[in-house]
Design an enzyme around this catalytic site. Structure first.
Site, PDB file in Angstrom:
ATOM      1  N   ASN A   9       2.174  -1.176  -6.021  1.00 45.32           N
ATOM      2  CA  ASN A   9       0.716  -1.139  -6.032  1.00 45.32           C
ATOM      3  C   ASN A   9       0.305   0.247  -6.522  1.00 45.32           C
ATOM      4  O   ASN A   9       0.400   1.218  -5.776  1.00 45.32           O
ATOM      5  CB  ASN A   9       0.209  -1.403  -4.600  1.00 45.32           C
ATOM      6  CG  ASN A   9      -1.295  -1.239  -4.472  1.00 45.32           C
ATOM      7  OD1 ASN A   9      -2.005  -1.122  -5.473  1.00 45.32           O
ATOM      8  ND2 ASN A   9      -1.778  -1.217  -3.241  1.00 45.32           N
ATOM      9  N   TRP A  10      -0.122   0.316  -7.764  1.00 43.35           N
ATOM     10  CA  TRP A  10      -0.429   1.631  -8.349  1.00 43.35           C
ATOM     11  C   TRP A  10      -1.778   2.167  -7.875  1.00 43.35           C
ATOM     12  O   TRP A  10      -2.127   3.296  -8.176  1.00 43.35           O
ATOM     13  CB  TRP A  10      -0.402   1.547  -9.889  1.00 43.35           C
ATOM     14  CG  TRP A  10       0.944   1.266 -10.467  1.00 43.35           C
ATOM     15  CD1 TRP A  10       2.135   1.153  -9.774  1.00 43.35           C
ATOM     16  CD2 TRP A  10       1.276   1.070 -11.849  1.00 43.35           C
ATOM     17  NE1 TRP A  10       3.168   0.891 -10.652  1.00 43.35           N
ATOM     18  CE2 TRP A  10       2.660   0.828 -11.931  1.00 43.35           C
ATOM     19  CE3 TRP A  10       0.535   1.058 -13.034  1.00 43.35           C
ATOM     20  CZ2 TRP A  10       3.319   0.605 -13.143  1.00 43.35           C
ATOM     21  CZ3 TRP A  10       1.177   0.832 -14.243  1.00 43.35           C
ATOM     22  CH2 TRP A  10       2.551   0.609 -14.293  1.00 43.35           C
ATOM     23  N   LYS A  11      -2.537   1.354  -7.175  1.00 41.67           N
ATOM     24  CA  LYS A  11      -3.868   1.765  -6.683  1.00 41.67           C
ATOM     25  C   LYS A  11      -4.681   2.368  -7.832  1.00 41.67           C
ATOM     26  O   LYS A  11      -4.502   1.961  -8.973  1.00 41.67           O
ATOM     27  CB  LYS A  11      -3.713   2.732  -5.498  1.00 41.67           C
ATOM     28  CG  LYS A  11      -2.802   2.138  -4.411  1.00 41.67           C
ATOM     29  CD  LYS A  11      -2.896   2.845  -3.094  1.00 41.67           C
ATOM     30  CE  LYS A  11      -1.974   2.151  -2.097  1.00 41.67           C
ATOM     31  NZ  LYS A  11      -2.052   2.713  -0.759  1.00 41.67           N
ATOM     32  N   HIS A  95      -6.164  -6.114   0.505  1.00 44.47           N
ATOM     33  CA  HIS A  95      -5.475  -4.867   0.868  1.00 44.47           C
ATOM     34  C   HIS A  95      -6.323  -4.118   1.896  1.00 44.47           C
ATOM     35  O   HIS A  95      -7.549  -4.177   1.849  1.00 44.47           O
ATOM     36  CB  HIS A  95      -5.270  -4.019  -0.392  1.00 44.47           C
ATOM     37  CG  HIS A  95      -4.408  -2.819  -0.127  1.00 44.47           C
ATOM     38  ND1 HIS A  95      -4.922  -1.663   0.404  1.00 44.47           N
ATOM     39  CD2 HIS A  95      -3.080  -2.617  -0.291  1.00 44.47           C
ATOM     40  CE1 HIS A  95      -3.930  -0.799   0.556  1.00 44.47           C
ATOM     41  NE2 HIS A  95      -2.803  -1.351   0.146  1.00 44.47           N
ATOM     42  N   GLU A  97      -7.218  -1.175   2.133  1.00 45.21           N
ATOM     43  CA  GLU A  97      -8.235  -0.282   1.547  1.00 45.21           C
ATOM     44  C   GLU A  97      -9.466  -1.082   1.123  1.00 45.21           C
ATOM     45  O   GLU A  97     -10.581  -0.584   1.176  1.00 45.21           O
ATOM     46  CB  GLU A  97      -7.627   0.506   0.374  1.00 45.21           C
ATOM     47  CG  GLU A  97      -6.696   1.604   0.883  1.00 45.21           C
ATOM     48  CD  GLU A  97      -5.520   1.933  -0.015  1.00 45.21           C
ATOM     49  OE1 GLU A  97      -5.547   1.591  -1.212  1.00 45.21           O
ATOM     50  OE2 GLU A  97      -4.537   2.532   0.494  1.00 45.21           O
ATOM     51  N   GLU A 167       1.184  -4.899   6.239  1.00 45.07           N
ATOM     52  CA  GLU A 167       1.076  -3.453   6.059  1.00 45.07           C
ATOM     53  C   GLU A 167       0.282  -2.846   7.212  1.00 45.07           C
ATOM     54  O   GLU A 167      -0.947  -2.881   7.211  1.00 45.07           O
ATOM     55  CB  GLU A 167       0.339  -3.136   4.752  1.00 45.07           C
ATOM     56  CG  GLU A 167       0.990  -3.727   3.525  1.00 45.07           C
ATOM     57  CD  GLU A 167       0.508  -3.022   2.253  1.00 45.07           C
ATOM     58  OE1 GLU A 167       1.334  -2.350   1.622  1.00 45.07           O
ATOM     59  OE2 GLU A 167      -0.682  -3.134   1.918  1.00 45.07           O
ATOM     60  N   GLY A 173       0.327   5.296   3.233  1.00 44.76           N
ATOM     61  CA  GLY A 173       0.050   6.608   2.663  1.00 44.76           C
ATOM     62  C   GLY A 173       0.175   7.761   3.653  1.00 44.76           C
ATOM     63  O   GLY A 173      -0.247   8.873   3.376  1.00 44.76           O
ATOM     64  N   SER A 213       4.313   3.294   3.425  1.00 45.01           N
ATOM     65  CA  SER A 213       5.252   4.407   3.272  1.00 45.01           C
ATOM     66  C   SER A 213       6.695   3.962   3.027  1.00 45.01           C
ATOM     67  O   SER A 213       7.639   4.569   3.531  1.00 45.01           O
ATOM     68  CB  SER A 213       5.171   5.361   4.469  1.00 45.01           C
ATOM     69  OG  SER A 213       3.866   5.913   4.557  1.00 45.01           O
ATOM     70  N   GLY A 234       3.301   1.652  -2.425  1.00 49.77           N
ATOM     71  CA  GLY A 234       2.217   2.411  -3.049  1.00 49.77           C
ATOM     72  C   GLY A 234       2.759   3.666  -3.722  1.00 49.77           C
ATOM     73  O   GLY A 234       3.285   3.609  -4.830  1.00 49.77           O
ATOM     74  N   GLY A 235       2.671   4.783  -3.022  1.00 53.53           N
ATOM     75  CA  GLY A 235       3.048   6.097  -3.572  1.00 53.53           C
ATOM     76  C   GLY A 235       4.379   6.115  -4.320  1.00 53.53           C
ATOM     77  O   GLY A 235       4.462   6.654  -5.432  1.00 53.53           O
TER      78      GLY A 235
END
Ligand code: PGA
Length: 251
Positions: A9-11, A95, A97, A167, A173, A213, A234-235
């Protein structure tokens, strides 16, 4: 029997050029990976370039969100038909977010999951408790409600076409991963609910991903849990080498 899924997930990261070079690097690295489904989710503006770049590879492309209507007067929104038309096979729905900053609820998630299926997309439905909910001991209740309401009114055959990503919000994150045992406990409970609202065979075939994470140094122990079928990353998906190491997890 469940093919693992590793989704990046590149956000809200990467221009078109940056997306293209990241996926190009990834394509080289994973050219001989056949036993894991690899998905990347770029921003809308990069989807076209990434879809073009993954031609001839097994990498699949997901959108990070979409509206539930197929078209109409919804300024700034993108429809399931358009996501499909752009070359996506998957779409991330709900998601945390989106729930946190854009007021998405289990009800909007339900509309989007149904709309994704109607457009021929595979929804990756995200669920997970906040820190306050975990500390209050309501994790199982919250997650059960998210699954039941997210899939409300759907037939078992439709539910079977979906992927779930568990999640925990407090792990996203933050560098704080759920322990494999904490994650497994919730994954097992989710599978139990799928058996109730779908069937035991839908539950047995449903891919349930863990997210929050996920890194090269914790993916192996997570994947050793019997009910963890992959990861939403993600990251660590923003660098080809770390994402590749996650794709190449060791059980
Ligand atoms: P993270 O994000 O890996 O950076 O924690 C996961 C996600 O939000 O999907």
């Amino acid at each position: 029997m469940r093919t693992p899924v590793i989704a990046g997930n590149w956000k809200m990261h990467n221009t078109i050029a940056e997306s293209r070079s990241l996926v190009r690097e990834l394509k080289q690295l994973i050219h001989d990976v056949t036993d894991v489904e690899v998905i990347v989710a770029p921003v809308f503006t990069s989807i076209g370039a990434v879809v073009a770049e993954v031609q001839g590879s097994s990498i699949k492309v997901a959108a990070q969100n979409m509206h539930w209507e197929m078209q109409g007067a919804y300024t700034g929104e993108v429809s399931p038909r358009m996501v499909k038309d752009a070359g996506c096979s998957h779409v991330i729905i709900g998601h945390s977010e989106r729930r946190q900053y854009f007021a998405e609820t289990n009800q909007t998630v339900n509309k989007k999951v149904r709309a994704a299926l109607a457009a021929g997309l595979t929804p990756i439905m995200c669920i997970g408790e906040t820190l306050a909910e975990r500390e209050a001991g309501t994790t199982m209740q919250v997650v059960a409600e998210q699954v039941r309401e997210g899939f409300a009114g759907m037939q078992a055959t439709d539910i079977s076409c979906c992927i779930i990503a568990y999640e925990p919000v407090w792990a996203i994150g933050t560098g704080k991963t759920a322990t494999p045992a904490q994650a497994e406990e919730v994954h097992q409970a989710i599978r139990g609910i799928i058996a109730e609202i779908g069937s035991s065979s839908v539950a047995a075939s449903m891919r349930i991903l863990y997210g929050g994470s996920v890194k090269p140094d914790n993916i192996d122990e997570l994947m050793r849990e019997p009910d963890i079928d992959g990861a939403l990353v993600g990251g660590a998906s923003l660098k080809a080498d770390s994402f590749f190491r996650i794709v190449r997890f060791q059980r």
